[in-house]
Enzyme design. Structure first.
Site, mmCIF file in Angstrom:
data_model
loop_
_atom_site.group_PDB
_atom_site.id
_atom_site.type_symbol
_atom_site.label_atom_id
_atom_site.label_comp_id
_atom_site.label_asym_id
_atom_site.label_seq_id
_atom_site.Cartn_x
_atom_site.Cartn_y
_atom_site.Cartn_z
ATOM 1 N N ASN A 1 1.077 -1.416 -0.077
ATOM 2 C CA ASN A 1 -0.154 0.451 -0.263
ATOM 3 C C ASN A 1 1.110 1.135 0.092
ATOM 4 O OD1 ASN A 1 -2.218 -1.330 0.170
ATOM 5 N ND2 ASN A 1 -3.146 -0.985 2.820
ATOM 6 N N ARG B 1 -11.036 -5.751 -13.838
ATOM 7 C CA ARG B 1 -10.027 -6.283 -13.617
ATOM 8 C C ARG B 1 -10.225 -7.901 -13.520
ATOM 9 N NH1 ARG B 1 -5.981 -2.915 -11.313
ATOM 10 N NH2 ARG B 1 -6.953 -0.898 -10.077
ATOM 11 N N ARG C 1 -5.257 1.159 -13.180
ATOM 12 C CA ARG C 1 -4.007 0.713 -12.465
ATOM 13 C C ARG C 1 -3.464 -0.223 -12.703
ATOM 14 N NH1 ARG C 1 -4.646 4.971 -8.230
ATOM 15 N NH2 ARG C 1 -4.434 6.585 -9.817
ATOM 16 N N HIS D 1 -16.006 1.807 -15.379
ATOM 17 C CA HIS D 1 -15.378 1.261 -14.084
ATOM 18 C C HIS D 1 -16.874 0.132 -13.361
ATOM 19 C CE1 HIS D 1 -14.464 1.063 -9.183
ATOM 20 N NE2 HIS D 1 -13.682 0.903 -9.872
ATOM 21 N N TYR E 1 -12.009 -10.229 -1.630
ATOM 22 C CA TYR E 1 -12.914 -8.777 -1.005
ATOM 23 C C TYR E 1 -14.842 -9.347 -0.991
ATOM 24 C CZ TYR E 1 -9.217 -6.385 -3.326
ATOM 25 O OH TYR E 1 -7.840 -6.027 -4.432
ATOM 26 N N ARG F 1 -14.371 2.525 4.511
ATOM 27 C CA ARG F 1 -13.757 1.431 4.571
ATOM 28 C C ARG F 1 -11.685 2.639 4.392
ATOM 29 N NH1 ARG F 1 -11.400 -1.840 -0.040
ATOM 30 N NH2 ARG F 1 -10.425 0.077 -0.385
ATOM 31 N N HIS G 1 -15.266 -4.257 0.863
ATOM 32 C CA HIS G 1 -14.933 -3.390 -1.052
ATOM 33 C C HIS G 1 -16.631 -2.816 -1.415
ATOM 34 C CE1 HIS G 1 -14.525 -3.376 -5.390
ATOM 35 N NE2 HIS G 1 -12.905 -2.866 -5.180
#
Length: 691
Positions: A52, A383, A413, A443, A476, A572, A600
């Site tokens: 992170n 993804r 990303r 997205h 997630y 979160r 998530h």
């Protein structure tokens, strides 16, 4: 105090987004100290923190530095100039980095050693280990190492982002009479950073050595006839954000391929170096990278700490891990002989990952691929993972002659290269691949299946809060909705038409979509809840997102709080809202859940709306609401609404893994009161949904 007397939009009522994200990283680091977790899971959290922080430097701090360098400083709603933000973050990062290595060296490595798992430094090698290390270095390491002596013919090399390197001080002259006194040794990425010793050298446990230890022990072997007087590891972190000017891009795939290479060699933002490295060598590196002392991080351990994450996979110690979890499949799906499409036609199906399996989504696509009545499949992919059953099913469908259209977001990303390869595979199979809309990341998570039934076309839809990535679906928490509702399916069809074609936005009946209607509808629902409170009705808002930064959403929540609405926020990561301020946010509580799974899911609950609950691909952020293609979908079934409401209550009840945001921007761990029952939401959901 009335809201007229207080400017709720004043900068002091907002938390800086970058500082808030750093607070999230610190909460992740604290998980490494949580003795309720098995030891290797605590070690894993330390590695996650390291990862992170790498991204934090590559994206967040790099972005702030760019603003300052190019005199394009943007002051956000919190009012802090980027220079001040960068100063605060630099100080916090220094403290956090020191704490990270303290936890590693003083707590986790000794605890691992008690479990007979040892990472041996070269001073701990027995004669037998030293002999093995010498042989391993000569035959496995030395042949692929390319030391670079520094002289006018060999200037300082261009080193890859986050690569492990060594700076070496030398005495003597080489075969050509050169005596620059310094060399750089890049460690090839093909070499493992952590090596397990052979079984015969692992009596009574597991022994490992680091590549850096092997390098330090045998550095002289790379410089024949010379003497290495010092060898120190270092790592440079670079700006890794891509710079694509949408207005100037003709072919986004081609432009992206060029940008991916430059990411490896962006401007330097951080230098990590062995804490024992002499000042003259450190200053030399700082000059080479045009960095200041404030961007230097001396570390007491491996500079590439995240590569130790492989330790977990190299051990067979299930006793040091969370108990294995097998996600459940709802009884209605598990026991039925009907196809998933047939079952969805009868009623909506809701899945809560990872507590419930992602497999039904994969099975749905497989069944559609082999169903001769299925004519068309449309899907967004953000993804998916390198090896994806989802992609395999799409390839099968395309090869079977079905109309397969896939909207791939190339700019996800750090997954850009993988997505470029995915696009090529799908095109070769006959699928139509588009890249969404230039300037707006796609997205949204949507799947649309068109099937011929009784001479009519029937649509089926999957909508989700997470990605079509089966690995992430095990880590997630996300919601998946399978539905054949006519209005929802029609709306999803219209969104795909917008993504793949051109034209004005069509009227959508049931969905909210960004960048067109999502923000204004969220504000409308918040305002409606405030109006209900003013009329004396019970009013309650629950929002669960990864981040809350959009100023209009926040000020609307402040106004609702002042109207008497009870507001529970489960955020979160970044949260720019300050709770608990008299006359502004006294009816708002913010908590962050950090546990075994990464929270998530995005859920919006409004007591006085109909329907009460919406799930979304979008967080409450400017970029999501204004600069991305997102879908927010209603949960129409009363039964499923009640279920999600109960699951939200689990998070609000958590007193083991929840952190409560204070008005000053700090987070406090929500410990159970003395004598109170311990309640961990994720474990409760595991137990409840184990069908």
């Amino acid at each position: 105090m009335s809201e007229e007397q207080i400017d709720i939009g004043h900068a002091k009522h907002f938390i800086n987004r970058h500082i808030s994200l750093m607070q999230f990283n610190l909460r992740v680091l604290e998980q490494a100290l949580n003795e309720d977790y098995p030891l290797l899971e605590r070690f894993q959290f330390l590695m996650i923190f390291n990862s992170n922080m790498d991204e934090f430097f590559e994206i967040r701090l790099a972005g702030l530095k760019r603003q300052i360098s190019f005199a394009r400083e943007v002051v956000n709603v919190d009012g802090m100039p980027p220079r001040d933000v960068l100063q605060v973050l630099s100080e916090q990062c220094k403290v956090a980095t020191s704490r990270q290595y303290q936890i590693l060296n003083e707590l986790l490595l000794p605890a691992l050693e008690q479990e007979k798992i040892r990472v041996l430094n070269r001073h701990q090698w027995s004669p037998e280990v030293a002999l093995w290390a010498e042989d391993y270095f000569r035959h496995q390491v030395m042949p692929v190492i390319s030391p670079i002596g520094l002289d006018p013919a060999h200037p300082f090399p261009r080193l890859v982002n986050k690569s492990l390197n060594f700076i070496v001080s030398l005495e003597g002259k080489d075969a050509f009479g050169r005596d620059s006194g310094m060399a750089i040794v890049p460690a090839p990425r093909s070499l493992p950073r952590l090596v397990r010793l052979p079984d015969e050298l692992c009596v009574d446990g597991d022994n490992f050595v680091l590549l850096s230890s092997l390098m330090h022990a045998h550095i002289d072997d790379l410089f024949n006839g010379m003497s290495a007087t010092g060898c120190y590891q270092f790592r440079i972190t670079r700006d890794a954000d891509l710079d694509l000017n949408a207005a100037e891009v003709e072919d986004i795939a081609r432009a992206l391929r060029g940008e991916l290479h430059s990411r490896r060699f962006g401007s330097a933002v951080r230098l990590e170096v062995d804490q024992n490295c002499p000042a003259e060598l450190v200053n030399f590196l700082l000059r080479e990278y045009n960095l200041s002392e404030g961007e230097l991080y001396r570390v007491a351990g491996p500079v590439n700490l995240g590569r130790m994450m492989q330790l977990r996979q190299m051990l067979n110690r299930p006793d040091l891990l969370f108990p294995p979890m097998i996600p459940s499949i709802p009884r209605t799906l598990r026991l039925s002989d009907n196809s998933i499409l047939d079952m969805v036609r009868k009623e909506d199906i809701l899945l809560h990952h990872p507590f419930q399996s992602f497999t039904p989504i994969i099975d749905l696509l497989r069944q559609a691929a082999r169903d001769s009545a299925v004519l068309s499949i449309k899907m967004t992919l953000y993804r998916t993972g390198a090896s994806s059953e989802i992609v395999d099913a799409l390839l099968e469908s395309a090869r079977a002659g079905k109309e397969v259209t896939v909207v791939i977001e190339l700019r996800a990303r750090f997954d850009e290269e993988e997505n470029l390869q995915l696009a090529t595979h799908l095109q070769e199979a006959g699928a139509v691949v588009t890249y969404g809309v230039v300037g707006y990341k796609t997205h949204a998570k949507a799947l649309l299946i068109v099937r011929r039934e009784n001479n009519q076309l029937r649509r089926y839809v999957h909508l989700g809060t997470g990605n079509y990535h089966s690995g992430n679906a095990r880590l997630y928490t996300d919601y998946s909705l399978l539905t054949a509702d006519l209005d929802l399916c029609s709306d999803v069809h219209k969104i795909f038409q917008q993504l793949t074609g051109m034209g004005k936005a069509e009227r959508i009946k049931t969905l909210f979509s960004a960048p067109f209607t999502l923000k204004k509808n969220l504000v409308r629902l918040i305002d409606a809840e405030a109006e209900a409170a003013r009329q004396g009705k019970e009013a309650h808002i629950i929002i669960k997102v990864n981040a809350l930064t959009e100023s209009k959403i926040i000020t609307s929540l402040y106004e609702a709080s002042n109207a008497g609405v009870k507001i529970d926020l489960i955020v979160r990561g970044m949260c720019c809202l300050r709770p608990g301020i008299a006359g502004v946010s006294e009816n708002i509580q913010v908590r962050s859940i950090i546990g075994r799974f990464l929270e998530h899911s995005r859920v919006y609950y409004f007591l006085n709306s109909s329907p009460h609950i919406y799930c979304a691909s979008a967080d409450a952020m400017e970029r999501n609401l204004m600069h991305r293609v997102e879908i927010c979908f209603p949960i129409l079934s009363g039964r499923l609404q009640a279920r999600i409401r109960n699951e939200l209550q689990s998070y609000l009840t958590d007193n083991c893994q929840s952190w409560v945001l204070q008005p000053d921007g700090q987070y406090l761990l929500n410990h159970p009161a003395q004598g109170a029952t311990r309640y961990a939401a994720q474990q409760e959901l595991l137990d409840k949904l184990a069908d």
